[in-house]
Write a protein that holds these residues in place. Sequence first.
Motif, PDB file in Angstrom:
ATOM      1  N   UNK A  76     -78.527   2.080  67.524  1.00 52.86           N
ATOM      2  CA  UNK A  76     -78.255   1.251  66.355  1.00 52.86           C
ATOM      3  C   UNK A  76     -76.793   1.234  65.938  1.00 52.86           C
ATOM      4  N   UNK A  77     -75.908   1.708  66.827  1.00 59.39           N
ATOM      5  CA  UNK A  77     -74.477   1.713  66.514  1.00 59.39           C
ATOM      6  C   UNK A  77     -73.893   0.322  66.740  1.00 59.39           C
ATOM      7  N   UNK A  78     -72.842   0.014  66.004  1.00 63.75           N
ATOM      8  CA  UNK A  78     -72.186  -1.285  66.180  1.00 63.75           C
ATOM      9  C   UNK A  78     -70.995  -1.213  67.124  1.00 63.75           C
ATOM     10  N   UNK A  79     -70.524   0.012  67.385  1.00 59.91           N
ATOM     11  CA  UNK A  79     -69.361   0.178  68.259  1.00 59.91           C
ATOM     12  C   UNK A  79     -69.329   1.611  68.771  1.00 59.91           C
ATOM     13  N   UNK A 116     -66.850  -2.896  70.693  1.00 60.99           N
ATOM     14  CA  UNK A 116     -68.029  -3.401  69.986  1.00 60.99           C
ATOM     15  C   UNK A 116     -69.240  -3.522  70.920  1.00 60.99           C
ATOM     16  N   UNK A 117     -70.375  -3.098  70.436  1.00 61.56           N
ATOM     17  CA  UNK A 117     -71.621  -3.212  71.197  1.00 61.56           C
ATOM     18  C   UNK A 117     -71.911  -4.679  71.528  1.00 61.56           C
ATOM     19  N   UNK A 118     -71.488  -5.585  70.658  1.00 64.18           N
ATOM     20  CA  UNK A 118     -71.747  -7.015  70.871  1.00 64.18           C
ATOM     21  C   UNK A 118     -71.125  -7.548  72.159  1.00 64.18           C
ATOM     22  N   UNK A 119     -70.141  -6.842  72.731  1.00 59.04           N
ATOM     23  CA  UNK A 119     -69.482  -7.310  73.952  1.00 59.04           C
ATOM     24  C   UNK A 119     -70.098  -6.733  75.226  1.00 59.04           C
TER      25      UNK A 119
END
Length: 197
Positions: free
Chosen positions: A89-92, A141-144
């Motif tokens: 659940x981390x964002x980065x 970032x986890x989004x990448x």
Amino acid sequence: MTSGVILAGGRATRMGGGDKGRLTVAGRPLIAHVTARLGPQVAGMALNANGDPTRWADLGLPVLADATDDRPGPLAGVLAGLDWAAGQGAEAIVTAAADTPFLPPDLVMRLREAAGPSGLVLAATREEGRVWPQPTFGLWPVALRDDLRAALAGGTRKVLHWTDRHEARLAVWDDPAPFFNVNTPEDLAVAQALACA
């Protein structure tokens, strides 16, 4: 939430092979210095390492192997860390190399302060008027992670080739000493002298 990932997936060829993180400075393994400095700055930590994970059991950290067998370099460790962090659940994540016993106590704060639109930041040092990226130290970032997975599958290996595509920012330190890393026996002797100074 930001998690920490220590990168120890390399082959340590200049040191004759083996796990550099196990080399001792000031009576403690290099990796113990790294965990002691990074741990207070992050919500949780994991270790990126290849081979038998049980050899790291004493650290009490999740051990993340590269997703590919060809050991394509630090980006594979970053991807392993991002995949793990997504499950937490981390964002980065913030990465640090396992052979850098003096990493800055304000690493995470400085990286976060430098983040731009993409959220991607690398540490850098200024020496003799020139800025040098330190590509194993970064805020990712986890989004990448899916973009990074595709880049690795497409043959990207150099950290800066990928981070430049995402307009990564740099957090610049004027003192390069915190980023000193141990690559050779001579470096180990220098680290020992610095630690005991």
